[in-house]
Motif scaffolding. Structure first.
Motif, short mmCIF file in Angstrom:
data_model
loop_
_atom_site.label_atom_id
_atom_site.label_comp_id
_atom_site.label_asym_id
_atom_site.label_seq_id
_atom_site.Cartn_x
_atom_site.Cartn_y
_atom_site.Cartn_z
N LEU A 46 -45.44 29.59 -31.48
CA LEU A 46 -45.42 29.83 -30.05
C LEU A 46 -44.01 30.24 -29.63
O LEU A 46 -43.02 29.72 -30.15
CB LEU A 46 -45.84 28.58 -29.27
N GLY A 47 -43.93 31.14 -28.67
CA GLY A 47 -42.64 31.54 -28.12
C GLY A 47 -42.45 30.94 -26.74
O GLY A 47 -43.35 30.98 -25.90
N ILE A 48 -41.29 30.34 -26.52
CA ILE A 48 -40.92 29.81 -25.21
C ILE A 48 -39.76 30.66 -24.70
O ILE A 48 -38.69 30.69 -25.31
CB ILE A 48 -40.52 28.32 -25.29
N PHE A 49 -39.96 31.33 -23.59
CA PHE A 49 -39.04 32.36 -23.13
C PHE A 49 -38.15 31.87 -21.98
O PHE A 49 -38.40 30.83 -21.38
CB PHE A 49 -39.82 33.60 -22.72
N LEU A 50 -37.12 32.67 -21.69
CA LEU A 50 -36.16 32.40 -20.61
C LEU A 50 -35.42 31.08 -20.82
O LEU A 50 -35.13 30.35 -19.87
CB LEU A 50 -36.87 32.39 -19.24
N THR A 51 -35.08 30.79 -22.06
CA THR A 51 -34.37 29.54 -22.36
C THR A 51 -32.86 29.72 -22.41
O THR A 51 -32.14 28.79 -22.77
CB THR A 51 -34.84 28.95 -23.70
N GLY A 52 -32.36 30.91 -22.05
CA GLY A 52 -30.94 31.16 -22.17
C GLY A 52 -30.08 30.53 -21.10
O GLY A 52 -28.86 30.56 -21.18
N ALA A 53 -30.70 29.95 -20.07
CA ALA A 53 -29.92 29.38 -18.97
C ALA A 53 -29.69 27.89 -19.21
O ALA A 53 -30.42 27.04 -18.70
CB ALA A 53 -30.64 29.60 -17.64
N TYR A 54 -28.71 27.60 -20.03
CA TYR A 54 -28.18 26.24 -20.18
C TYR A 54 -29.05 25.28 -20.99
O TYR A 54 -28.68 24.12 -21.16
CB TYR A 54 -27.90 25.58 -18.82
N GLN A 55 -30.20 25.71 -21.50
CA GLN A 55 -31.08 24.74 -22.14
C GLN A 55 -30.44 24.11 -23.38
O GLN A 55 -30.41 22.89 -23.53
CB GLN A 55 -32.42 25.39 -22.50
N GLU A 56 -29.93 24.94 -24.28
CA GLU A 56 -29.38 24.38 -25.51
C GLU A 56 -28.14 23.54 -25.25
O GLU A 56 -27.96 22.47 -25.84
CB GLU A 56 -29.05 25.51 -26.49
N ILE A 57 -27.30 23.98 -24.34
CA ILE A 57 -26.05 23.25 -24.08
C ILE A 57 -26.33 21.93 -23.36
O ILE A 57 -25.55 20.97 -23.46
CB ILE A 57 -25.08 24.12 -23.25
#
Length: 366
Positions: free
Chosen positions: A229-240
Motif C-alpha cells: 500500500l502507498g501512503i501519500f503526502l507524508t513529506g510534511a514533517y511526518q518522519e521528523i
C-alpha cells in the motif's frame, strides 16, 4: 482541506479588501503560510501487508448448556430476523456488544460467553447487511454502523507513531491506496493496523466525502504474495516527528529523481537497526550479547548446535531492521511513464522486505 479556493477568497480575501477600501488603504499582497502543503508531496510511504483478519464471515457457535440470557436473546433474534424487525434486532445486538465488559466484570458471563456474544453480534450484522442490501438508503444509521464494523483488519509492517504521527495526533487523513493489482477491482473493505503493541496504532479514517470514510477499498489478501500500500503526502514533517514509539526506528528511504525519460533511483538510505535504536535508549548491544551468551552457556542440557543457533539468531536480531524482515520479490514496471526500462537487479527493500531481483524499494521515498 475542508474548504475551496472560492470559499477562501470569499471569506479571507474579501474581508481584507473590504477593510482596505473602508480606510482607503492600498490593497496588500497576500502571502499565505503553505509550507506543509508544498512539502507534503515530495515523499510517500510504502508498507507491505503481512496478514488479514476478516470480520465479515464469523462462525456461529453452538450454545452450551445453561447459556446466559443475553446469548439466548441474540440467537433467537438472529433466527427470527426479518425486514420488519431489522431496527429492533440491530439495536439489541449493539446493546449486547456495548454491555460485554460490564457483564464480564460483574461475573454475569464468562470469557467464553464474551467470545460467543461477539460472534453472534457479527453474525447478526452480516445477516442484516444482506437483508437490507437492496434498500441501504432506508437505513442510514444501520449502514453507517455496518461500514465501520464489518471490515477486515489488514496488518501492515509499519508504525503509525513513527511514520504517520499526525494521523494519530491530529486525525490527519492521508491518501492511501494499493500499488499492486491495479487491474483488479478492490472488493474488500478494511482498516489498517500497525505492528506496534498500542491499540491506537490503527488507521480507520480514509479520504472520501467531507468527513472521510471508515474503511478503505482493498483487494483480498493472498498468502505468500506481496501486497503493498502507498501512503501519500507524508513529506510534511511526518518522519521528523516520529518518536521511536515502541522502539521502531527510521524506515529505509529511497531517493528518486525525475528525469526526461521517467525517473532514476539515486540513493538508498538504510533505516535504523535494532542495535542503533537500543543505543538511543542507553542499552549497549555488546553487553546484551555477553549476558545472553552466558545464559546460553549456563544451559548445560542445551546441545551445542542449538546453543550456537540461538546465539546466531540473537546476533541477527541485533543487527537487523526494527521492522519485520523477509524475502518478498516485487515486480517493477518500466521506469516512470514507461521509458527508461526496468530497474537493474539490486538488493532493495519494501519496508524491511528484502528482494534480490528487480524490485521497487520502499519506506519513505523522496
Amino acid at each position: 482541506m475542508n474548504y475551496t479556493n472560492r470559499e477562501y477568497a470569499n471569506d479571507v480575501v474579501y474581508l481584507l479588501g473590504t477593510v482596505c477600501r473602508q480606510f482607503k488603504a492600498p490593497m496588500p499582497h497576500i502571502i499565505s503560510e503553505s509550507g506543509r502543503a508544498l512539502t507534503a508531496h515530495h515523499a510517500l510511504l510504502l508498507i507491505n501487508v503481512t496478514d488479514v483478519e476478516a470480520l465479515t464471515e464469523p462462525v456461529i457457535p453452538a450454545l452450551r448448556d445453561d447459556p446466559p440470557p443475553v446469548l439466548v436473546e441474540l440467537k433467537e433474534n438472529l433466527e427470527s430476523l426479518s425486514l420488519d424487525r431489522v431496527d429492533e434486532v440491530f439495536h439489541d445486538a449493539v446493546f449486547a456488544k456495548e454491555r460485554l465488559q460490564e457483564l464480564f466484570a460483574s461475573d454475569a458471563i464468562t470469557l467464553r460467553d464474551m467470545a460467543d456474544i461477539e460472534q453472534y453480534y457479527l453474525a447478526t450484522l452480516n445477516a442484516i447487511a444482506s437483508l437490507i442490501a437492496s434498500d441501504r438508503a432506508g437505513y442510514p444509521e444501520i449502514v453507517n454502523h455496518l461500514e465501520a464494523t464489518l471490515v477486515d483488519r489488514y496488518f501492515c509492517n509499519f508504525s503509525v507513531f513513527q511514520s504517520l504521527p499526525d494521523n494519530w495526533a491530529i486525525d490527519q487523513i492521508f491518501p492511501i491506496m494499493p500499488v499492486h493489482r491495479l487491474d483488479e477491482e478492490p472488493i474488500r473493505r478494511g482498516t489498517l493496523q500497525d505492528i506496534t503493541c498500542d491499540s491506537d496504532g490503527v488507521i480507520d479514517r480514509f479520504g472520501g466525502g467531507r468527513k472521510g470514510k471508515p474503511c478503505l477499498e482493498l483487494h483480498p489478501y493472498r498468502e505468500g504474495e506481496p501486497y503493498i500500500l502507498g501512503i501519500f503526502l507524508t513529506g510534511a514533517y511526518q518522519e521528523i516527528l516520529g518518536d521511536l514509539h515502541n522502539l521502531f526506528g527510521d524506515t529505509n528511504a529511497v531517493h528518486i529523481r525525475a528525469t526526461e525519460k521517467g525517473y532514476e533511483v539515486t540513493d538508498l538510505v538504510h533505516g535504523d537497526t535494532v542495535t542503533e535504536v537500543l543505543n538511543y535508549v542507553q542499552f549497549n548491544a555488546s553487553e546484551l550479547l555477553q549476558v545472553f551468551r552466558r545464559k546460553v552457556a549456563g544451559a548445560t542440557d542445551l546441545p551445542r548446535q542449538e546453543a550456537n543457533a540461538f546465539i546466531a539468531d540473537y546476533v541477527a536480531g541485533l543487527e537487523g531492521y526494527t521492522y519485520l524482515e523477509g524475502e518478498v520479490p516485487v515486480e517493477m514496471p518500466a521506469a516512470g511513464n514507461g521509458a527508461g526500462g526496468p530497474l537493474p537487479p539490486t538488493t532493495s527493500t519494501v519496508n524491511g522486505q528484502q528482494s534480490t531481483g528487480t524490485a521497487v524499494p520502499s519506506a519513505t521515498g523522496a
